[in-house]
Motif scaffolding. Structure first.
Motif, PDB file in Angstrom:
ATOM      1  N   GLY A 126      46.505 -17.888 -74.824  1.00  0.00           N
ATOM      2  CA  GLY A 126      45.467 -17.116 -74.765  1.00  0.00           C
ATOM      3  C   GLY A 126      45.800 -15.725 -75.038  1.00  0.00           C
ATOM      4  N   ASP A 127      46.732 -15.234 -74.190  1.00  0.00           N
ATOM      5  CA  ASP A 127      46.964 -13.938 -74.375  1.00  0.00           C
ATOM      6  C   ASP A 127      48.372 -13.725 -75.091  1.00  0.00           C
ATOM      7  N   PRO A 128      48.187 -12.931 -76.394  1.00  0.00           N
ATOM      8  CA  PRO A 128      49.191 -13.088 -77.349  1.00  0.00           C
ATOM      9  C   PRO A 128      50.476 -12.052 -76.940  1.00  0.00           C
ATOM     10  N   LYS A 129      49.781 -11.207 -76.131  1.00  0.00           N
ATOM     11  CA  LYS A 129      50.854 -10.078 -75.300  1.00  0.00           C
ATOM     12  C   LYS A 129      51.971 -10.874 -74.449  1.00  0.00           C
ATOM     13  N   ASN A 130      51.573 -11.839 -73.808  1.00  0.00           N
ATOM     14  CA  ASN A 130      52.393 -12.432 -72.857  1.00  0.00           C
ATOM     15  C   ASN A 130      53.478 -13.134 -73.601  1.00  0.00           C
ATOM     16  N   MET A 131      53.093 -13.805 -74.472  1.00  0.00           N
ATOM     17  CA  MET A 131      53.838 -14.671 -75.612  1.00  0.00           C
ATOM     18  C   MET A 131      54.714 -13.580 -76.421  1.00  0.00           C
ATOM     19  N   ALA A 132      54.181 -12.440 -76.930  1.00  0.00           N
ATOM     20  CA  ALA A 132      55.102 -11.380 -77.382  1.00  0.00           C
ATOM     21  C   ALA A 132      56.206 -10.847 -76.649  1.00  0.00           C
ATOM     22  N   GLY A 133      55.710 -10.669 -75.332  1.00  0.00           N
ATOM     23  CA  GLY A 133      56.706 -10.141 -74.288  1.00  0.00           C
ATOM     24  C   GLY A 133      57.679 -11.052 -73.869  1.00  0.00           C
ATOM     25  N   GLY A 134      57.637 -12.255 -73.777  1.00  0.00           N
ATOM     26  CA  GLY A 134      58.485 -13.549 -73.600  1.00  0.00           C
ATOM     27  C   GLY A 134      59.721 -13.551 -74.688  1.00  0.00           C
ATOM     28  N   ILE A 135      59.077 -13.556 -75.955  1.00  0.00           N
ATOM     29  CA  ILE A 135      59.935 -13.520 -77.097  1.00  0.00           C
ATOM     30  C   ILE A 135      60.958 -12.235 -77.266  1.00  0.00           C
ATOM     31  N   SER A 136      60.242 -10.952 -76.956  1.00  0.00           N
ATOM     32  CA  SER A 136      60.900  -9.801 -77.027  1.00  0.00           C
ATOM     33  C   SER A 136      62.156  -9.796 -75.870  1.00  0.00           C
ATOM     34  N   SER A 137      61.765 -10.208 -74.672  1.00  0.00           N
ATOM     35  CA  SER A 137      62.905 -10.476 -73.763  1.00  0.00           C
ATOM     36  C   SER A 137      64.064 -11.391 -73.987  1.00  0.00           C
ATOM     37  N   ALA A 138      63.649 -12.476 -74.719  1.00  0.00           N
ATOM     38  CA  ALA A 138      64.364 -13.499 -75.557  1.00  0.00           C
ATOM     39  C   ALA A 138      65.558 -12.791 -76.415  1.00  0.00           C
ATOM     40  N   LEU A 139      64.971 -11.839 -77.219  1.00  0.00           N
ATOM     41  CA  LEU A 139      65.920 -11.286 -78.209  1.00  0.00           C
ATOM     42  C   LEU A 139      66.703 -10.278 -77.792  1.00  0.00           C
ATOM     43  N   GLY A 147      74.706 -14.090 -77.264  1.00  0.00           N
ATOM     44  CA  GLY A 147      73.627 -13.321 -77.380  1.00  0.00           C
ATOM     45  C   GLY A 147      72.639 -14.623 -78.217  1.00  0.00           C
ATOM     46  N   LEU A 148      72.905 -15.290 -78.985  1.00  0.00           N
ATOM     47  CA  LEU A 148      72.360 -16.535 -79.394  1.00  0.00           C
ATOM     48  C   LEU A 148      72.035 -17.428 -78.198  1.00  0.00           C
ATOM     49  N   LEU A 149      72.929 -17.774 -77.481  1.00  0.00           N
ATOM     50  CA  LEU A 149      72.624 -18.673 -76.515  1.00  0.00           C
ATOM     51  C   LEU A 149      71.609 -17.934 -75.524  1.00  0.00           C
ATOM     52  N   GLY A 150      71.319 -16.808 -75.201  1.00  0.00           N
ATOM     53  CA  GLY A 150      70.572 -16.148 -74.255  1.00  0.00           C
ATOM     54  C   GLY A 150      69.216 -16.206 -75.023  1.00  0.00           C
ATOM     55  N   THR A 151      69.115 -16.099 -76.392  1.00  0.00           N
ATOM     56  CA  THR A 151      67.954 -15.910 -77.016  1.00  0.00           C
ATOM     57  C   THR A 151      67.292 -17.536 -77.160  1.00  0.00           C
ATOM     58  N   VAL A 152      68.208 -18.403 -77.305  1.00  0.00           N
ATOM     59  CA  VAL A 152      67.407 -19.897 -77.468  1.00  0.00           C
ATOM     60  C   VAL A 152      67.089 -20.209 -76.103  1.00  0.00           C
ATOM     61  N   THR A 153      67.741 -19.639 -75.062  1.00  0.00           N
ATOM     62  CA  THR A 153      67.181 -20.105 -73.472  1.00  0.00           C
ATOM     63  C   THR A 153      66.056 -19.260 -73.554  1.00  0.00           C
ATOM     64  N   GLY A 154      66.052 -17.937 -73.815  1.00  0.00           N
ATOM     65  CA  GLY A 154      64.808 -17.262 -73.344  1.00  0.00           C
ATOM     66  C   GLY A 154      63.383 -17.910 -74.310  1.00  0.00           C
ATOM     67  N   MET A 155      63.893 -18.393 -75.215  1.00  0.00           N
ATOM     68  CA  MET A 155      62.704 -18.954 -76.176  1.00  0.00           C
ATOM     69  C   MET A 155      62.321 -20.333 -75.593  1.00  0.00           C
ATOM     70  N   ILE A 156      63.125 -20.993 -75.068  1.00  0.00           N
ATOM     71  CA  ILE A 156      62.713 -22.223 -74.379  1.00  0.00           C
ATOM     72  C   ILE A 156      61.890 -21.945 -73.227  1.00  0.00           C
ATOM     73  N   GLU A 157      62.262 -20.936 -72.295  1.00  0.00           N
ATOM     74  CA  GLU A 157      61.588 -20.588 -71.174  1.00  0.00           C
ATOM     75  C   GLU A 157      60.197 -20.238 -71.836  1.00  0.00           C
ATOM     76  N   THR A 158      60.094 -19.312 -72.665  1.00  0.00           N
ATOM     77  CA  THR A 158      58.858 -18.906 -73.296  1.00  0.00           C
ATOM     78  C   THR A 158      57.846 -19.877 -73.766  1.00  0.00           C
ATOM     79  N   PHE A 159      58.277 -20.943 -74.353  1.00  0.00           N
ATOM     80  CA  PHE A 159      57.668 -22.082 -74.700  1.00  0.00           C
ATOM     81  C   PHE A 159      57.107 -23.003 -73.817  1.00  0.00           C
ATOM     82  N   GLN A 160      58.038 -23.173 -72.641  1.00  0.00           N
ATOM     83  CA  GLN A 160      57.651 -23.777 -71.558  1.00  0.00           C
ATOM     84  C   GLN A 160      56.325 -23.128 -70.872  1.00  0.00           C
ATOM     85  N   ALA A 161      56.312 -21.719 -70.700  1.00  0.00           N
ATOM     86  CA  ALA A 161      55.055 -21.103 -70.265  1.00  0.00           C
ATOM     87  C   ALA A 161      54.232 -21.061 -70.926  1.00  0.00           C
TER      88      ALA A 161
END
Length: 456
Positions: free
Chosen positions: A396-409, A375-389
């Motif tokens: 500019g849109d906090p909703k998109n960033m929050a959605g990516g972090i939510s999916s990563a968790l 689970g931690l591996l998936g979270t770290v991978t998702g956070m990397i993809e979120t920060f790349q996006a």
């Protein structure tokens, strides 16, 4: 030699003559005299053509002079007309300015009133375009365009009927805010089909029909493709009610676009959340299924073994269908040996039974430890993809960033959901296994003690 020179000159002259010379005499020259005559005729013809062209050029020159004179005359006339129009424009401009001053003096306080009316009409037009009341009463704002044009124009004024209608529409919008009414309208289904249905309007907040929430974009009524499942019963009860009070989920942000209802229906379901975990989430799920099935299987097996061991404790005869019976069988077969040999034989028998009793414990322990790490591996991978996006598209849109972090968790949650029940199952299986082994140890110790007392 002189004759040859003359012939050469005549040939060169003939070659330099244009093709028109051959139009004068189509027959071929047979002698030098005929050729000389043909050249002469050609020169005469060309001279006539040249004179004709000169005459045409002279005529064209005379025509151009006439056209130039006409153009100059036209220019002078237009210049005079331009001066006259400029003078007339200045006179009209002075007259318009005077009329404006006269209009402002006559309007007086009415000008300020028209300003307020224009502002009110503009606000009402924007409200009516998005109000769900317009689903029941369409085309309410068409007259506002004409009213605004008249109030901002310098050549026309609104009449009292138009001003009163503006006041009426403002009041009607306020009154309709507190009404719950039913009306028939054309509803567009998610499949694209259209049907005439009874629609219930709750003020300016929500539209429902046949137990489903609807949306209105200012032109057409559409059924939401996704519905807030927990509130559909209230929507149906509201439509079926006559005058009784019913529980109904109202979106208070309806007049502003219904953000709460949109957020509610856009909330992912459990299945959608599971898919958000991606490949790592699928691996965690597979590991969790294996762990749960293995834990349930071992619990059932140990329950059966524990029951057989308890039955063996009540029996005087060793039964080989359970670990204790097999250990007692070894004791019966070696009851005449010395104490040390019997102790070794019984320890060996207990050691043979331990692997089958404790089977699966190591796997359950590994799964309980690995699931959170996955689970931690998936979270770290998702956070990397979120920060790349965020690096590419910005934040500019906090909703998109929050959605990516939510999916990563999500994978972290999946890992914990798998680890917690597997840890509990490992504890249960380990406890059952230890209980069985404890019985075996107690029985073997008692047998050794009896053998030791008998041999003394």
């Amino acid at each position: 030699m002189k004759m040859k020179f003359v012939k050469s000159c005549l040939m060169l002259a003939a070659a330099g003559v244009l093709s028109s010379s051959f139009a004068v005499a189509q027959e071929k020259a047979q002698t030098l005299d005929q050729l000389l005559d043909m050249v002469k005729k050609s020169q005469i013809s060309e001279s006539a053509e040249h004179k004709q062209r000169e005459a045409e050029f002279a005529r064209d020159k005379a025509n151009q002079a006439n056209l130039l004179a006409q153009a100059k005359a036209t220019r002078q006339a237009e210049d005079a007309r331009s001066v006259a129009l400029e003078k007339k424009y200045q006179e009209q401009d002075i007259l318009v300015a005077a009329k404006k001053v006269q209009l402002n003096e006559r309007l007086g306080s009415m000008k300020e009133l028209f300003g307020h009316l224009t502002s009110t009409a503009g606000d009402l037009r924007a409200t009516l375009e998005t109000s769900i009341v317009s689903a029941q009463h369409p085309n309410r704002g068409e007259f506002l365009e004409t009213l605004i044009e008249k109030m901002t124009s310098s050549t026309s004024l609104p009449d009292i009927e138009e001003i009163e209608r503006l006041w009426y529409e403002v009041q009607r919008e306020m009154v309709e805010t507190g009404r719950v009414v039913k009306f028939t309208a054309n509803v567009i289904k998610p499949s694209g089909e259209q049907a005439q249905q009874e629609v219930v309007r709750v003020g300016t907040y929500n539209l429902v029909s046949e137990g489903k929430y609807l949306t209105f974009d200012g032109v057409k009524i559409q059924e939401l493709p996704r519905q807030p499942g927990s509130f559909l019963a209230g929507a149906q009860a509201l439509q079926d009610a006559n005058s009784s009070i019913v529980a109904f989920g109202v979106d208070p942000t309806g007049p502003a676009g219904g953000q709460l209802l949109t957020a509610l229906i856009d909330t992912p379901t459990l299945v959608e959340r599971w898919h958000q975990g991606g490949s790592v989430g699928y691996v965690i799920t597979a590991v969790g299924v294996i762990g749960v099935l293995l834990g349930l299987l071992r619990i059932l097996v140990l329950l059966v073994v524990s029951g057989k061991v308890k039955a063996q404790l009540k029996s005087d005869k060793a039964n080989t269908n359970n670990p204790l019976g097999r250990v007692l069988k070894v004791a019966e077969e070696n009851k005449n040996v010395d104490t040390e040999t019997l102790e070794l034989k019984l320890e060996e028998a207990v050691l043979k039974e331990r692997p089958s009793i404790e089977s699966g414990l190591a796997v359950l322990k590994i799964i309980a430890a690995v699931a959170p790490l996955l689970g931690l591996l998936g979270t770290v991978t998702g956070m990397i993809e979120t920060f790349q996006a965020i690096t590419i598209f910005g934040a500019g849109d906090p909703k998109n960033m929050a959605g990516g972090i939510s999916s990563a968790l999500v994978t972290t949650v999946q890992g914990l959901v798998v680890a917690i029940p597997v840890v509990l199952m490992h504890t249960l299986v380990n406890g059952r296994a230890k209980a069985v082994v404890q019985v075996l140890d107690e029985q073997t110790t008692g047998i050794i003690a009896e053998n030791s007392e008998r041999t003394k």
